[in-house]
Design a protein around this motif. Sequence first.
Motif, PDB file in Angstrom:
ATOM      1  N   PRO A   1      37.545  47.190  25.502  1.00  8.97           N
ATOM      2  CA  PRO A   1      37.257  47.806  24.191  1.00  8.97           C
ATOM      3  C   PRO A   1      36.113  47.140  23.443  1.00  8.97           C
ATOM      4  CG  PRO A   1      39.612  47.479  24.489  1.00  8.97           C
ATOM      5  CD  PRO A   1      38.949  46.738  25.591  1.00  8.97           C
ATOM      6  N   MET A   2      35.878  45.860  23.687  1.00  6.02           N
ATOM      7  CA  MET A   2      34.788  45.162  22.999  1.00  6.02           C
ATOM      8  C   MET A   2      33.463  45.360  23.713  1.00  6.02           C
ATOM      9  SD  MET A   2      36.768  41.618  22.015  1.00  6.02           S
ATOM     10  CE  MET A   2      37.804  41.571  23.473  1.00  6.02           C
ATOM     11  N   LEU A   3      33.510  45.681  25.006  1.00  4.55           N
ATOM     12  CA  LEU A   3      32.291  45.849  25.789  1.00  4.55           C
ATOM     13  C   LEU A   3      31.672  47.232  25.612  1.00  4.55           C
ATOM     14  CD1 LEU A   3      33.679  44.197  29.033  1.00  4.55           C
ATOM     15  CD2 LEU A   3      31.778  43.286  27.707  1.00  4.55           C
ATOM     16  N   THR A   4      32.531  48.232  25.594  1.00  4.12           N
ATOM     17  CA  THR A   4      32.079  49.627  25.618  1.00  4.12           C
ATOM     18  C   THR A   4      31.130  49.999  24.484  1.00  4.12           C
ATOM     19  OG1 THR A   4      34.141  50.243  26.719  1.00  4.12           O
ATOM     20  CG2 THR A   4      32.864  52.011  25.716  1.00  4.12           C
ATOM     21  N   PRO A   5      31.392  49.643  23.207  1.00  3.02           N
ATOM     22  CA  PRO A   5      30.504  50.084  22.117  1.00  3.02           C
ATOM     23  C   PRO A   5      29.048  49.694  22.318  1.00  3.02           C
ATOM     24  CG  PRO A   5      32.541  49.202  21.233  1.00  3.02           C
ATOM     25  CD  PRO A   5      32.553  48.885  22.688  1.00  3.02           C
ATOM     26  N   LYS A   6      28.766  48.600  23.027  1.00  2.00           N
ATOM     27  CA  LYS A   6      27.386  48.156  23.219  1.00  2.00           C
ATOM     28  C   LYS A   6      26.917  48.368  24.653  1.00  2.00           C
ATOM     29  CE  LYS A   6      27.418  44.829  19.431  1.00  2.00           C
ATOM     30  NZ  LYS A   6      27.127  43.432  19.018  1.00  2.00           N
ATOM     31  N   GLY A   7      27.651  49.165  25.393  1.00  2.00           N
ATOM     32  CA  GLY A   7      27.235  49.495  26.750  1.00  2.00           C
ATOM     33  C   GLY A   7      27.281  48.339  27.715  1.00  2.00           C
ATOM     34  N   LYS A   8      28.075  47.348  27.441  1.00  2.00           N
ATOM     35  CA  LYS A   8      28.167  46.191  28.323  1.00  2.00           C
ATOM     36  C   LYS A   8      29.289  46.379  29.337  1.00  2.00           C
ATOM     37  CE  LYS A   8      26.475  43.094  24.676  1.00  2.00           C
ATOM     38  NZ  LYS A   8      26.696  41.856  23.900  1.00  2.00           N
ATOM     39  N   GLN A   9      29.155  45.679  30.487  1.00  2.00           N
ATOM     40  CA  GLN A   9      30.157  45.743  31.537  1.00  2.00           C
ATOM     41  C   GLN A   9      30.440  44.344  32.062  1.00  2.00           C
ATOM     42  OE1 GLN A   9      29.246  48.593  34.651  1.00  2.00           O
ATOM     43  NE2 GLN A   9      28.028  49.837  33.235  1.00  2.00           N
ATOM     44  N   VAL A  10      31.603  44.209  32.690  1.00  6.24           N
ATOM     45  CA  VAL A  10      31.959  42.957  33.358  1.00  6.24           C
ATOM     46  C   VAL A  10      32.215  43.266  34.820  1.00  6.24           C
ATOM     47  CG1 VAL A  10      33.651  41.100  33.565  1.00  6.24           C
ATOM     48  CG2 VAL A  10      32.908  41.860  31.306  1.00  6.24           C
ATOM     49  N   SER A  11      31.544  42.530  35.696  1.00  6.73           N
ATOM     50  CA  SER A  11      31.715  42.682  37.138  1.00  6.73           C
ATOM     51  C   SER A  11      32.419  41.433  37.676  1.00  6.73           C
ATOM     52  CB  SER A  11      30.352  42.856  37.819  1.00  6.73           C
ATOM     53  OG  SER A  11      30.490  42.844  39.229  1.00  6.73           O
ATOM     54  N   VAL A  12      33.583  41.627  38.307  1.00  9.50           N
ATOM     55  CA  VAL A  12      34.369  40.506  38.835  1.00  9.50           C
ATOM     56  C   VAL A  12      34.208  40.475  40.351  1.00  9.50           C
ATOM     57  CG1 VAL A  12      36.655  39.483  39.045  1.00  9.50           C
ATOM     58  CG2 VAL A  12      36.008  40.672  36.936  1.00  9.50           C
ATOM     59  N   ASN A  13      33.699  39.374  40.860  1.00  8.39           N
ATOM     60  CA  ASN A  13      33.470  39.212  42.300  1.00  8.39           C
ATOM     61  C   ASN A  13      34.202  37.970  42.784  1.00  8.39           C
ATOM     62  OD1 ASN A  13      31.321  41.382  42.718  1.00  8.39           O
ATOM     63  ND2 ASN A  13      30.402  40.155  41.071  1.00  8.39           N
ATOM     64  N   VAL A  14      35.449  38.153  43.188  1.00  6.99           N
ATOM     65  CA  VAL A  14      36.301  37.057  43.632  1.00  6.99           C
ATOM     66  C   VAL A  14      36.948  37.453  44.956  1.00  6.99           C
ATOM     67  CG1 VAL A  14      38.255  35.572  43.055  1.00  6.99           C
ATOM     68  CG2 VAL A  14      36.750  36.407  41.233  1.00  6.99           C
ATOM     69  N   PRO A  15      36.879  36.602  45.970  1.00  3.78           N
ATOM     70  CA  PRO A  15      37.506  36.929  47.255  1.00  3.78           C
ATOM     71  C   PRO A  15      39.016  37.136  47.112  1.00  3.78           C
ATOM     72  CG  PRO A  15      36.030  35.040  47.469  1.00  3.78           C
ATOM     73  CD  PRO A  15      36.176  35.310  45.999  1.00  3.78           C
ATOM     74  N   ASP A  16      39.559  38.047  47.901  1.00  2.00           N
ATOM     75  CA  ASP A  16      41.004  38.278  47.896  1.00  2.00           C
ATOM     76  C   ASP A  16      41.728  37.006  48.343  1.00  2.00           C
ATOM     77  OD1 ASP A  16      40.670  40.888  47.120  1.00  2.00           O
ATOM     78  OD2 ASP A  16      40.632  41.670  49.183  1.00  2.00           O
ATOM     79  N   GLY A  17      42.825  36.734  47.663  1.00  3.66           N
ATOM     80  CA  GLY A  17      43.665  35.609  48.059  1.00  3.66           C
ATOM     81  C   GLY A  17      43.180  34.246  47.616  1.00  3.66           C
ATOM     82  N   LEU A  18      42.098  34.178  46.831  1.00  4.74           N
ATOM     83  CA  LEU A  18      41.612  32.879  46.352  1.00  4.74           C
ATOM     84  C   LEU A  18      42.541  32.360  45.268  1.00  4.74           C
ATOM     85  CD1 LEU A  18      39.342  30.794  46.615  1.00  4.74           C
ATOM     86  CD2 LEU A  18      38.127  31.985  44.787  1.00  4.74           C
ATOM     87  N   THR A  19      43.118  31.208  45.500  1.00  7.50           N
ATOM     88  CA  THR A  19      44.090  30.639  44.551  1.00  7.50           C
ATOM     89  C   THR A  19      43.696  29.212  44.190  1.00  7.50           C
ATOM     90  OG1 THR A  19      45.518  29.812  46.328  1.00  7.50           O
ATOM     91  CG2 THR A  19      45.971  32.033  45.492  1.00  7.50           C
ATOM     92  N   LEU A  20      44.225  28.773  43.074  1.00 14.11           N
ATOM     93  CA  LEU A  20      44.080  27.367  42.687  1.00 14.11           C
ATOM     94  C   LEU A  20      45.350  26.920  41.996  1.00 14.11           C
ATOM     95  CD1 LEU A  20      43.498  27.172  39.364  1.00 14.11           C
ATOM     96  CD2 LEU A  20      41.268  27.995  40.051  1.00 14.11           C
TER      97      LEU A  20
END
Length: 384
Positions: free
Chosen positions: A245-264
């Motif tokens: 909701p905070m990204l959309t008004p200014k046309g911003k996006q978030v791209s998440v690039n994390v391998p499956d199963g990566l844990t800590l």
Amino acid sequence: MKSKGAKRKNDYSKLKRKVFLQISLITVTAAVTVYLLREILRGQFGDLIVQFLVNAFHFNYSDALTIYQLVIRNNMDMILFVVSLIFLVTLFGFFVSWFTKYFDEISAGMDKLAEEYNAEIILAPELDFMENKLNQMKNNLGKQKKAALEAEQRKNDLVVYLAHDIKTPLTSVIGYLSLLDEAPDMPPEQKAKYVGITLEKAYRLEQLIDEFFEITRFNLQTIVLNKEKINLQFMLQQMADEFYPMLTPKGKQVSVNVPDGLTLWGDADKLARVFNNILKNALAYSYENSVIDISAKQQDKNIVITFTNQGNPIPREKLETIFEKFFRLDTSRSANTGGAGLGLAIAKEIVNAHGGNIFVQSNTEKTVFTVVLPQKQEKDKLSA
């Protein structure tokens, strides 16, 4: 093995040499004095004593000589011992007085540590190693005091900013509520608009009040970690969805690039707060219609998470202070995006508590916040 610098710091050679020379001088002086006294008492000085007895007490020469031999010559060793003892005690007293002046100099130098002005501490040449240490301590204390004053000033400035920020939405809330109260027959569309603005300002006011509490909590709170296994991809994707909701008004996006199963292994709530604070900062200072990239990968025994955004670069001189308490990159944006300046400082504290590291790199093309966290602790590996 100690370095040459460490040896110079604790170089007692000058002082040892000076003390050795003083003691040697006392010993030689005492030995020469005893020798001369023995020769004097046995030589012409003995004749003078006999002659003094004859003249003063009217003894004949043989009686005076007998008295000299019985009283002085036969007790020569005892007399020399007493005289030597008195002489040595006197010389030792002078030696102690000479040596204790070094303690007086050190004491005076330590007194200067608490003085306000930046006068250099100067000691005797034999104490140059101590002089260097005291001057270094004075410089360090001066730097610490300056840093404390600057931090206090930043905190005071921030309180002023927050007080001003609180007054602004509060004034708006009161103003729009007054309009609604004075015009009960206001058209529904206009009324809905005013209510929406009032609610938005009320939320902003709540946020600023929370930040006031955050200042106190950050100063008093001790970080306690409740560690568990964390699915990093799920956590970061969920956080990105919450920011939609905070990204959309200014046309911003978030791209998440994390391998499956990566844990800590870490405290999920506190690490979520770290990532939230970084993403909030990236959102506030990124260009409109840009993409904020969140990536994670395993590197050796660590997990490396990066937050990359396109925006105005952070000045080089501010890259180090951006993680300090009460630091805000752009105070002029406080009314809209600025917080208490605690988000990144708290993030650093949490990351450090996990045994990790956080840093930022910035240029004209992009700004990258990097969080490095150990995937597992050694004791966790042993029990796994």
